[in-house]
Scaffold this active site. Structure first.
Site, PDB file in Angstrom:
ATOM      1  N   ARG A 211       0.851  -1.202   0.000  1.00 53.45           N
ATOM      2  CA  ARG A 211       0.000   0.000   0.000  1.00 53.45           C
ATOM      3  C   ARG A 211       0.883   1.247   0.000  1.00 53.45           C
ATOM      4  O   ARG A 211       0.612   2.219  -0.714  1.00 53.45           O
ATOM      5  CB  ARG A 211      -0.909   0.015   1.235  1.00 53.45           C
ATOM      6  N   PHE A 227     -11.350  -4.908  -5.552  1.00 45.95           N
ATOM      7  CA  PHE A 227     -11.331  -5.747  -4.346  1.00 45.95           C
ATOM      8  C   PHE A 227     -10.798  -4.899  -3.178  1.00 45.95           C
ATOM      9  O   PHE A 227      -9.864  -5.284  -2.492  1.00 45.95           O
ATOM     10  CB  PHE A 227     -10.458  -6.997  -4.528  1.00 45.95           C
ATOM     11  N   ASP A 249     -15.854  -3.223  -4.566  1.00 47.64           N
ATOM     12  CA  ASP A 249     -15.888  -4.476  -3.810  1.00 47.64           C
ATOM     13  C   ASP A 249     -17.323  -4.999  -3.825  1.00 47.64           C
ATOM     14  O   ASP A 249     -18.261  -4.237  -4.066  1.00 47.64           O
ATOM     15  CB  ASP A 249     -15.426  -4.266  -2.358  1.00 47.64           C
ATOM     16  N   SER A 250     -17.476  -6.285  -3.542  1.00 49.10           N
ATOM     17  CA  SER A 250     -18.822  -6.861  -3.513  1.00 49.10           C
ATOM     18  C   SER A 250     -19.432  -6.809  -2.110  1.00 49.10           C
ATOM     19  O   SER A 250     -20.593  -7.138  -1.941  1.00 49.10           O
ATOM     20  CB  SER A 250     -18.783  -8.314  -4.013  1.00 49.10           C
ATOM     21  N   ASP A 298      -6.440  -6.789  -5.922  1.00 47.02           N
ATOM     22  CA  ASP A 298      -5.986  -7.633  -4.796  1.00 47.02           C
ATOM     23  C   ASP A 298      -7.130  -8.574  -4.426  1.00 47.02           C
ATOM     24  O   ASP A 298      -7.824  -8.363  -3.443  1.00 47.02           O
ATOM     25  CB  ASP A 298      -5.624  -6.712  -3.614  1.00 47.02           C
ATOM     26  N   CYS A 338      -3.195 -14.082  -2.934  1.00 50.60           N
ATOM     27  CA  CYS A 338      -2.981 -14.547  -1.562  1.00 50.60           C
ATOM     28  C   CYS A 338      -3.252 -16.045  -1.458  1.00 50.60           C
ATOM     29  O   CYS A 338      -3.510 -16.568  -0.379  1.00 50.60           O
ATOM     30  CB  CYS A 338      -3.857 -13.759  -0.585  1.00 50.60           C
TER      31      CYS A 338
HETATM   32  N1  SAH Z   1      -7.352  -5.068  -0.986  1.00 48.83           N
HETATM   33  C1  SAH Z   1      -7.958  -5.276   0.303  1.00 48.83           C
HETATM   34  C2  SAH Z   1      -8.165  -6.723   0.644  1.00 48.83           C
HETATM   35  C3  SAH Z   1      -8.972  -7.495  -0.374  1.00 48.83           C
HETATM   36  S1  SAH Z   1      -9.662  -8.969   0.242  1.00 48.83           S
HETATM   37  C4  SAH Z   1      -7.133  -4.578   1.373  1.00 48.83           C
HETATM   38  O1  SAH Z   1      -6.119  -3.939   1.042  1.00 48.83           O
HETATM   39  O2  SAH Z   1      -7.487  -4.651   2.554  1.00 48.83           O
HETATM   40  C5  SAH Z   1     -10.646  -9.474  -1.108  1.00 48.83           C
HETATM   41  C6  SAH Z   1     -11.924  -8.676  -1.272  1.00 48.83           C
HETATM   42  O3  SAH Z   1     -12.529  -9.109  -2.483  1.00 48.83           O
HETATM   43  C7  SAH Z   1     -12.969  -8.839  -0.211  1.00 48.83           C
HETATM   44  O4  SAH Z   1     -13.272  -7.580   0.341  1.00 48.83           O
HETATM   45  C8  SAH Z   1     -14.221  -9.401  -0.930  1.00 48.83           C
HETATM   46  O5  SAH Z   1     -15.428  -8.818  -0.459  1.00 48.83           O
HETATM   47  C9  SAH Z   1     -13.951  -8.982  -2.331  1.00 48.83           C
HETATM   48  N2  SAH Z   1     -14.514  -9.796  -3.413  1.00 48.83           N
HETATM   49  C10 SAH Z   1     -14.461 -11.133  -3.564  1.00 48.83           C
HETATM   50  N3  SAH Z   1     -14.976 -11.495  -4.750  1.00 48.83           N
HETATM   51  C11 SAH Z   1     -15.362 -10.363  -5.384  1.00 48.83           C
HETATM   52  C12 SAH Z   1     -15.935 -10.068  -6.654  1.00 48.83           C
HETATM   53  N4  SAH Z   1     -16.209 -11.038  -7.540  1.00 48.83           N
HETATM   54  N5  SAH Z   1     -16.179  -8.786  -6.965  1.00 48.83           N
HETATM   55  C13 SAH Z   1     -15.907  -7.802  -6.093  1.00 48.83           C
HETATM   56  N6  SAH Z   1     -15.326  -8.009  -4.894  1.00 48.83           N
HETATM   57  C14 SAH Z   1     -15.065  -9.275  -4.538  1.00 48.83           C
END
Ligand code: SAH
Length: 394
Positions: A211, A227, A249-250, A298, A338
């Site tokens: 970050r 994400f 995000d979802s 991510d 991850c």
């Molecule tokens: N980048 C974030 C962590 C991401 S964790 C950070 O820095 O803290 C992965 C995320 O992907 C989760 O919040 C989950 O809600 C989201 N997610 C999973 N599948 C998804 C999709 N198909 N579309 C949008 N978001 C999604």
């Protein structure tokens, strides 16, 4: 003091444990009647068929990883003093790395505490136990945590899917105090996290350095954080001087926390958080020819188990391909995985293939993993689960 029961490995088995790894697989263990009768999580001495001692560990006959070592001597007693010594070592390392007490305090085998993860948020600790052996040791562990860290709040997040493989139930409860939302300090930014209701421990410390890097190239740029969860990258970019940031995000609760964090940091005007499915939204934005100077993706783990490797690898490739289309000329593309179950070179190859489909020229400028509060056991390369790549696109 009575000695621990001894579990023996089969003849010629135990290749990894002999090389110094802290694991033996169930099929490497000699299943004598006495061994079969041991309750999941029993503390045992581990020996080869020739009597050579590998150390003290805990045993779960029902788990693929049958033995996880706690140390290389026989008859180690995992009592409060044992845990206090391990926790103090873990804490000293983090306190040397970070000015403030916000970090992953224990990273399982990487801190010689298999089956245990602890994230620390100032006076609050979130404890994740993933094995029957560690679950059975919860009492001395929590007593030691109290002695070494004295947290005011301790949340037990015993809701990881891995627990089912160990025959454990799933629960979330406060062992001390109570909380839902707390502040996380990272890279000089105050974020909000929901420790009891959020994903994993509520916050992903593993991306801290990544970050900071993305923030360092964000000045005056437009940024798409896909994400985004609770806005880790998005806010870092906004505070780094980005002109405009969109987080996708979802998860609606995660987006609500991201919005609140943006407000608390005075960057609401630059940030927009939108609920969307990334693959659909990337297609839509690409078809609309929208571009951003920086695109960050991510995602959650696409390769959850080894059998998902080919399907998951394709998803990483697709994400790279769709993401590339959204990067403006001379922009950056950040891609992370991850998944424990995809090796770094395979992940990099899939990203390269996805980018290659676009006929854009790309330079790989940064290859990293998790920050140093996620130490890797030298004989357990799988514990380096996070892979992060930054590409500069022409
Ligand atoms: N980048 C974030 C962590 C991401 S964790 C950070 O820095 O803290 C992965 C995320 O992907 C989760 O919040 C989950 O809600 C989201 N997610 C999973 N599948 C998804 C999709 N198909 N579309 C949008 N978001 C999604």
């Amino acid at each position: 003091m009575t000695a621990h029961p001894t579990v023996r490995l089969k003849a010629r088995e135990g290749r990894r444990i002999r090389a110094g790894a802290p694991w033996a697989f169930s099929n490497e263990v000699e299943m004598s009647n006495a061994t079969k009768a041991l309750a999941p999580g029993t503390v045992v001495n581990v020996a080869g068929d020739d009597g050579q001692v590998y150390g003290t560990g805990y045993f779960n006959p029902g788990s693929l990883i049958g033995i996880r070592l706690l140390g290389s001597r026989a008859d180690i007693v995992p009592d409060e003093a044992f845990f206090a010594a391990r926790l103090a070592r873990a804490k000293d390392l983090r306190d040397a790395l970070y000015p403030r007490p916000f970090y992953r305090l224990v990273h399982a085998e990487g801190d010689f505490l298999p089956g245990l993860t602890i994230d620390r948020f100032g006076d609050c600790c979130v404890v994740q136990i993933t094995t029957a052996g560690m679950e059975a040791l919860q009492k001395p562990l929590l007593a030691a945590l109290d002695a070494v860290v004295s947290p005011e709040i301790v949340i037990l997040r015993a809701d990881t899917p891995a627990r089912a493989l160990e025959g454990l139930d799933s629960y979330v409860r406060a062992a001390r105090g109570e909380t839902s939302r707390i502040a996380v300090e990272e890279n000089g930014i105050r974020y909000f996290a929901d420790l009891a209701g959020g994903q994993k421990t509520g916050w992903y410390y593993d991306q801290r350095d990544n970050r900071a890097f993305m923030a360092s190239v964000a000045r005056d740029k437009t940024v798409l954080d896909a994400f985004c969860y609770t806005g880790g990258f998005a806010l870092a970019a906004a505070k780094g001087g980005a002109r405009e940031v969109i987080g996708l995000d979802s998860s609606a609760p995660a987006l609500a926390l991201a919005e609140d964090s943006a407000a608390a940091n005075g960057v609401s005007a630059l940030c927009k958080f939108v609920k969307a499915d990334i693959f659909e939204e990337f297609e839509r934005l690409g078809n609309a020819k929208e571009t951003f100077d920086i695109v960050i993706a991510d995602p959650p783990p696409f390769v959850k188990s080894r059998k998902d490797l080919e399907v998951g690898a394709k998803a990483y490739r697709k994400l790279a391909r769709l993401g590339t289309r959204l990067v403006a000329p001379n922009g950056f593309l950040f891609l992370a995985s991850c998944s424990h179950n995809i090796a770094p070179d395979r992940f990099a190859q899939e990203c390269a293939l996805g980018i290659g489909r676009s006929e854009r020229r790309a330079r790989l400028i940064r290859q990293t993993g998790a920050g140093p509060d996620h130490p890797v056991h030298p004989m357990l390369p799988e514990s380096a689960y996070l892979k992060a790549l930054v590409f500069a696109l022409d």
